[in-house]
Design an enzyme around this catalytic site. Structure first.
Site, PDB file in Angstrom:
ATOM      1  N   TYR A 106       0.862  -1.197   0.000  1.00 15.37           N
ATOM      2  CA  TYR A 106       0.000   0.000   0.000  1.00 15.37           C
ATOM      3  C   TYR A 106       0.888   1.233   0.000  1.00 15.37           C
ATOM      4  O   TYR A 106       1.920   1.259  -0.652  1.00 15.37           O
ATOM      5  CB  TYR A 106      -0.975  -0.069   1.181  1.00 15.37           C
ATOM      6  CG  TYR A 106      -2.206   0.762   0.963  1.00 15.37           C
ATOM      7  CD1 TYR A 106      -3.042   0.524  -0.126  1.00 15.37           C
ATOM      8  CD2 TYR A 106      -2.533   1.802   1.834  1.00 15.37           C
ATOM      9  CE1 TYR A 106      -4.160   1.307  -0.343  1.00 15.37           C
ATOM     10  CE2 TYR A 106      -3.663   2.571   1.627  1.00 15.37           C
ATOM     11  CZ  TYR A 106      -4.469   2.330   0.540  1.00 15.37           C
ATOM     12  OH  TYR A 106      -5.582   3.103   0.325  1.00 15.37           O
TER      13      TYR A 106
ATOM     14  N   LYS B   2      -5.579  -2.238  -0.708  1.00 17.83           N
ATOM     15  CA  LYS B   2      -6.221  -2.123   0.604  1.00 17.83           C
ATOM     16  C   LYS B   2      -6.814  -3.454   1.040  1.00 17.83           C
ATOM     17  O   LYS B   2      -6.710  -3.844   2.215  1.00 17.83           O
ATOM     18  CB  LYS B   2      -7.299  -1.043   0.549  1.00 17.83           C
ATOM     19  CG  LYS B   2      -8.029  -0.827   1.856  1.00 17.83           C
ATOM     20  CD  LYS B   2      -8.505   0.602   2.010  1.00 17.83           C
ATOM     21  CE  LYS B   2      -7.365   1.564   2.273  1.00 17.83           C
ATOM     22  NZ  LYS B   2      -7.828   2.914   2.668  1.00 17.83           N
TER      23      LYS B   2
END
Length: 378
Positions: A154, A225
């Protein structure tokens, strides 16, 4: 027909014949063909007995984004591929560009990438290749090395990934719904192979991190995510669904890029935008009524409106407005505890928020609710 020494002699109704090797013309009152027969070269056709994700994971039959829309509908691929069509020649060109210059060689002067280095990009490419080959091993490595891997999966690395996602695209992940799918979304959701989905993270790519409108490239955010949700929160990988809702992009650089695989049109706005969102919400909640739908990186002009539009009817959540805000408020409570203060002291604090985006407004709204809970009036 009489064959002798490889020649064909042709006689018909007493008419004289002009004889040539392998080709003949009949002279007479009937019109003669103007050209010799030349068989049309037709590409070979192979029967395909696979559909959907199974077909896309078959290296012998997968054509990536080169599948025309008719084949996508016939083979259950609509929604499993980006809406843009890139021919095999264009995909080959993309491969050769990377063959000559690897994508992960990031120029050090590129300030838009938020400090992402070539080494971080290399690690991202390596871990993605592992996920393509062996997802079980991918999650074991991610769980066992979460602190080291999270910045690669991420932020900040995902920002570089989003900027270059149309060039990095190799294997389809998640689902794509676009303005061209209007009226078809209720059937498209059944192209997804898993009947049980617990979490859906959807973006329209309008405000990706601090990089602005990245259109279809924004899918990298829900993908990254949800990888973290699986590793850190215990979601099963088959029960999460990253979604790109492509309503166009106002990023002219992307629209001009021949490798961009999203809709090449300005963003849809106004009532037409909400009609698409309504159809999407109806479709996904009809098939997966117990799934939470998380809105991710929507522009401030739509983020709060969408949350208020659906929150009384569906299980929805906006990470920028609610998730960031909840974390910020928890941080304030933790800071006050370190200072030896009680939670009621929140009302005595002065809060300055820099920035008025959806996250900033969500933070100050959550802090205000916290202050009200601790006794202050609204």
């Amino acid at each position: 027909l009489v064959r002798h020494d490889g020649w064909l002699s042709v006689r018909a109704s007493g008419q004289p014949a002009v004889v040539q090797r392998s080709i003949h013309y009949i002279r007479g009152t009937d019109p003669s063909p103007s050209k010799p027969y030349e068989p049309v070269v037709v590409p070979p056709t192979y029967p395909v007995r696979k559909r959907g994700v199974e077909l896309l994971h078959d290296p012998l039959f997968n054509k990536g984004t080169a599948f025309p829309m008719a084949e996508r509908d016939r083979l259950g691929l609509r929604g499993l591929l980006p809406p843009g069509k890139l021919t095999l020649d264009m995909q080959a060109q993309r491969v050769m560009e990377e063959f000559e210059t690897p994508r992960e060689l990031i120029p050090p002067e590129d300030a838009k990438l938020g400090g992402v280095t070539s080494e971080m990009a290399r690690k991202w490419a390596m871990i993605q290749n592992l996920q393509d080959r062996n997802e079980t091993l991918f999650y074991k490595v991610l769980v066992d090395n979460f602190e080291q891997m999270a910045p690669i999966i991420y932020t900040p690395t995902v920002g570089w990934v989003c900027v270059n996602y149309h060039k990095l695209y190799r294997r389809p992940r998640g689902m794509h719904f676009s303005a061209e799918d209007k009226g078809l979304m209720a059937s498209m959701v059944y192209n997804w192979p898993h009947s049980e989905v617990s979490a859906i993270v959807v973006t329209d790519g309008s405000r990706i991190l601090g990089l602005g409108d990245l259109g279809c490239n924004g899918l990298a955010i829900p993908v990254g995510k949800l990888d973290l949700y699986c590793a850190a929160a215990g979601f099963h990988p088959t029960r999460v669904l990253p979604v790109m809702l492509d309503v166009g992009t106002d990023n002219e650089d992307l629209r001009r890029d021949p490798m961009y695989h999203g809709l090449r049109r300005p963003r849809i706005t106004g009532p037409a935008y909400y009609e698409l969102l309504d159809e999407f919400m109806t479709a996904v909640t009809s098939r997966w009524p117990n799934a939470v739908v998380q809105f991710e990186d929507f522009s401030i002009s739509h983020a709060l409106e969408l949350l208020n539009r659906y929150r009384k009817h569906h299980l929805v959540f906006n990470d920028d407005i609610q998730g960031t805000a909840a974390t910020a408020l928890a941080g304030l409570y933790g800071a006050m505890r370190v200072m030896g203060k009680t939670p009621k002291a929140l009302g005595e604090q002065r809060i300055v928020c820099v920035g008025a985006g959806s996250a900033g407004m969500g933070v100050v709204s959550m802090i205000a609710h916290g202050m009200e809970k601790q006794g202050l009036s609204s």
